[in-house]
Design an enzyme around this catalytic site. Structure first.
Site, short mmCIF file in Angstrom:
data_model
loop_
_atom_site.label_atom_id
_atom_site.label_comp_id
_atom_site.label_asym_id
_atom_site.label_seq_id
_atom_site.Cartn_x
_atom_site.Cartn_y
_atom_site.Cartn_z
CD GLU A 132 9.75 -37.46 24.84
OE1 GLU A 132 9.79 -37.35 23.60
OE2 GLU A 132 10.76 -37.48 25.55
CB SER A 228 6.87 -34.77 13.50
OG SER A 228 8.16 -35.24 13.77
CB SER A 272 7.56 -39.96 12.95
OG SER A 272 7.64 -38.56 12.79
O1 0CJ Z 1 8.72 -38.75 21.26
C1 0CJ Z 1 9.21 -39.68 20.69
C2 0CJ Z 1 9.43 -40.90 21.42
C3 0CJ Z 1 9.57 -39.62 19.23
C4 0CJ Z 1 8.68 -40.43 18.36
C5 0CJ Z 1 9.01 -40.31 16.90
O2 0CJ Z 1 8.82 -39.06 16.35
P1 0CJ Z 1 7.43 -38.27 16.31
O3 0CJ Z 1 7.47 -37.35 15.16
O4 0CJ Z 1 6.29 -39.20 16.39
O5 0CJ Z 1 7.45 -37.51 17.69
P2 0CJ Z 1 8.01 -36.10 18.16
O6 0CJ Z 1 6.89 -35.11 18.02
O7 0CJ Z 1 8.33 -36.33 19.61
O8 0CJ Z 1 9.21 -35.76 17.39
#
Ligand code: 0CJ
Ligand code: F3S
Length: 314
Positions: A132, A228, A272
């Site tokens: 991100e 995550s 997630s």
């Molecule tokens: O970055 C995002 C738009 C969150 C997506 C959902 O969570 P996840 O675990 O895939 O991603 P993060 O590592 O950013 O929490």
């Protein structure tokens, strides 16, 4: 050694899938249904091993480099978003693209583009190397600087302290981000903050729920994958509140010794992590003695994001 004897499970509320994750997975599933396998996905659609393996079994192919996608293929961008360069490359290679970037990440991209046109530079608060962060920083080729902590804020060199805006990754620790933002404001008093903070509703709500849960239990279990960010923040938060916290990618990761002399177990899941894993973890905890499952009260989430055109049901 004392035998683990779990008595009660307390479920954090809310926990698990957010609206952006629901939408991202649905995009891959609908693309598979409409165009057939394989569907290429740039990066893990969301950071969860179970979700990725399930979609692989249905015909999704996960890649990091667009050079690994054959001409004419259908390509999905992950929920975390992509840089301008990736978007341009996908168009040049002629892929048919569906964008599963969470609309709350896109909102940050749009803000960066808009303020850049007005001459702003940016400080981005986030974790280096996270997709991100790469996507949001990659909306510009210059004038956006990453800070990961307060020490970075003291070091960062900007060209225009009078025309500086701050943006953040959506899945940060709310408390850490507030501390870093305060440091940014101390060093750059004229900095422009986001209208509404960039940490998303789901991250905020899941952390708020752990703040309610952790003091009431002896141990907190977070269902989530190691990659995550938002799931890691939940485990870390439990520990900061003085309650031991463990993250599990699957029920097999649970270790009986975590529950020795810890009768009350708090359970949550990252944005997630699918509910099926939470149910399997509950099953495993029941085999360790848990007799009751109590759902905490918490905010109800009603956010829903529409699917991209071309994948909506007619
Ligand atoms: O970055 C995002 C738009 C969150 C997506 C959902 O969570 P996840 O675990 O895939 O991603 P993060 O590592 O950013 O929490
Ligand atoms: Fe979007 Fe937040 Fe989920 S940014 S994908 S709603 S964790």
């Amino acid at each position: 050694m004392a035998q683990p004897q779990v008595e009660e499970i307390l479920l954090a509320e809310p926990r698990g899938f957010c609206a952006g994750v629901d939408r991202a997975i649905e995009i891959v599933e609908r693309a598979l249904a409409k165009f057939g396998a394989p569907i290429y996905v740039r990066h893990e659609i969301v950071h969860n091993t179970y979700v990725v393996n399930d979609l692989k079994a249905k015909g999704a192919i996960f890649i990091e480099d667009l050079a690994d996608v054959p001409p004419g293929a259908t390509l999905v961008f992950s929920a975390h978003g992509v840089s301008k360069a990736v978007r341009v490359e996908a168009a040049q290679r002629g892929f048919s693209v569906f964008d599963a970037t969470c609309p709350l990440v896109t909102k940050v991209h749009v803000e960066v583009a808009k303020l850049h046109k007005e001459g702003y530079e940016f400080i981005m608060i986030g974790h280096k190397g996270h997709p991100e962060v790469e996507g949001t920083m990659g909306q510009l080729t210059e004038g956006i600087y990453l800070v990961e902590d307060v020490a970075d804020v003291e070091r960062v060199q900007v060209q225009r302290p009078d025309k500086l805006a701050v943006v953040t990754q959506t899945t940060l620790s709310v408390d850490d981000a507030a501390e870093i933002l305060a440091a940014v404001k101390r060093r750059f008093p004229q900095v422009r903050e986001p209208k509404k903070q960039d940490i998303c509703y789901a991250t905020q709500n899941r952390q708020d729920a752990v703040k309610v849960l952790a003091p009431q239990v002896d141990v907190v279990i977070v269902v989530g994958s190691p990659t995550s960010s938002n799931s890691n923040r939940l485990r870390e938060l439990a520990e900061r509140l003085g309650t031991p916290g463990y993250m599990v990618d699957s029920p097999e990761d649970l270790r009986p010794e975590w529950f020795s002399n810890r009768a009350r177990v708090g359970l949550t899941a990252g944005a997630s992590a699918p509910d099926i894993l939470v149910q399997q973890v509950i099953g495993r905890l029941k085999s360790l003695g848990a007799l009751s499952v109590r759902k905490m009260s918490g905010v109800e989430e009603t956010v829903h994001f529409p699917l991209p055109k071309g994948l909506r049901l007619e």
